[in-house]
Scaffold this motif. Structure first.
Motif, PDB file in Angstrom:
ATOM      1  N   GLY A 155     -20.306 -27.352 -37.027  1.00 23.98           N
ATOM      2  CA  GLY A 155     -20.367 -28.712 -36.507  1.00 23.98           C
ATOM      3  C   GLY A 155     -20.201 -29.762 -37.304  1.00 23.98           C
ATOM      4  O   GLY A 155     -19.437 -30.711 -37.121  1.00 23.98           O
ATOM      5  N   ASP A 156     -20.499 -29.668 -38.984  1.00 23.97           N
ATOM      6  CA  ASP A 156     -19.988 -30.694 -39.686  1.00 23.97           C
ATOM      7  C   ASP A 156     -18.460 -31.020 -39.860  1.00 23.97           C
ATOM      8  O   ASP A 156     -18.152 -31.989 -39.950  1.00 23.97           O
ATOM      9  CB  ASP A 156     -20.810 -30.500 -41.039  1.00 23.97           C
ATOM     10  CG  ASP A 156     -20.379 -29.229 -42.046  1.00 23.97           C
ATOM     11  OD1 ASP A 156     -20.182 -28.140 -41.560  1.00 23.97           O
ATOM     12  OD2 ASP A 156     -20.066 -29.588 -43.413  1.00 23.97           O
ATOM     13  N   ASP A 157     -18.051 -29.766 -39.875  1.00 22.12           N
ATOM     14  CA  ASP A 157     -16.565 -29.864 -40.165  1.00 22.12           C
ATOM     15  C   ASP A 157     -15.824 -30.297 -38.786  1.00 22.12           C
ATOM     16  O   ASP A 157     -14.689 -31.063 -39.033  1.00 22.12           O
ATOM     17  CB  ASP A 157     -15.657 -28.396 -40.609  1.00 22.12           C
ATOM     18  CG  ASP A 157     -16.520 -28.088 -42.138  1.00 22.12           C
ATOM     19  OD1 ASP A 157     -15.959 -28.729 -42.932  1.00 22.12           O
ATOM     20  OD2 ASP A 157     -17.351 -27.098 -42.038  1.00 22.12           O
ATOM     21  N   LEU A 158     -16.503 -30.144 -37.652  1.00 28.33           N
ATOM     22  CA  LEU A 158     -16.018 -30.574 -36.331  1.00 28.33           C
ATOM     23  C   LEU A 158     -16.047 -32.291 -36.389  1.00 28.33           C
ATOM     24  O   LEU A 158     -15.071 -32.957 -36.280  1.00 28.33           O
ATOM     25  CB  LEU A 158     -16.603 -30.045 -35.209  1.00 28.33           C
ATOM     26  CG  LEU A 158     -16.182 -28.591 -34.977  1.00 28.33           C
ATOM     27  CD1 LEU A 158     -17.319 -28.219 -33.717  1.00 28.33           C
ATOM     28  CD2 LEU A 158     -14.823 -28.593 -34.248  1.00 28.33           C
ATOM     29  N   LEU A 159     -17.178 -32.676 -36.895  1.00 27.29           N
ATOM     30  CA  LEU A 159     -17.541 -34.114 -36.997  1.00 27.29           C
ATOM     31  C   LEU A 159     -16.424 -34.663 -38.105  1.00 27.29           C
ATOM     32  O   LEU A 159     -15.798 -35.788 -37.778  1.00 27.29           O
ATOM     33  CB  LEU A 159     -18.674 -34.425 -37.267  1.00 27.29           C
ATOM     34  CG  LEU A 159     -19.180 -36.299 -37.286  1.00 27.29           C
ATOM     35  CD1 LEU A 159     -18.662 -36.564 -36.166  1.00 27.29           C
ATOM     36  CD2 LEU A 159     -20.656 -36.129 -37.568  1.00 27.29           C
TER      37      LEU A 159
END
Length: 180
Positions: A155-159
């Motif tokens: 999730g943090d890399d998607l954001l």
């Protein structure tokens, strides 16, 4: 190679090992980005560079519109596979192991969706922007990075990829305006 150096190299990627067993092969292959996550100096950067190279090779054979669709498909498919692989690897390597780089691969593919394969300069800008957001973790990325669970590893890399995409689109539009 001197013994201390060999020990140092192996220890760099042994952070957070929970058990002393080898994880299952397929989750390890996916999670480590075909092994790029074992690179001892900046495994996240190694995974991001590999993903950019894969995108570039796809661009040699696909027209830009098809490349964009394929890249978006890679983001979706590898978000699912990466979450699955991370969940399988966490009992072996811990909550957010540095060796798991499929999240960085997915993150860098997001801004590459809007890049023409013939414009490698913009591809490098996309890579640098993504790595900036992934390393600095501004604007809520750090909050996602602290969340527990396999999806939040992704999730943090998607954001970060979304932020890199936004900045890249703005930069490309400004460059177009300045060139006109």
């Amino acid at each position: 190679m001197p013994e201390k150096l060999v020990t140092y190299l192996f220890d760099m990627n042994d952070k957070g090992n929970i058990i002393d067993q080898r994880p299952p092969f397929l989750p390890m292959l996916i999670g480590t980005g075909c092994g790029s996550g074992f690179w001892p100096w900046g495994p996240g950067t190694a995974g991001s560079v590999l993903a950019t190279i894969i995108w570039g090779f796809l661009g040699l054979w696909l027209p830009t519109s098809t490349l964009s669709v394929v890249t978006l498909s890679l983001v979706v498919v590898f978000t699912v596979l990466g979450t699955w692989a991370t969940k399988r690897l966490q009992p072996f390597w811990g909550e957010d192991p540095s060796r798991v780089v499929v999240d960085e691969m997915v993150g860098v593919w997001l801004p590459l969706i809007v890049v023409d394969a013939k414009e490698w300069g913009w591809a490098i800008v996309a890579l640098v922007l993504f790595r900036f957001f992934d390393i600095v973790k501004p604007l809520g990325i750090k909050k996602l990075d602290r969340m527990k669970g396999a999806f939040w590893v992704m999730g943090d890399d998607l954001l970060g990829g979304v932020y890199a995409l936004i900045v890249l689109v703005v930069a490309m539009q400004v460059a177009k305006l300045l060139a006109a």
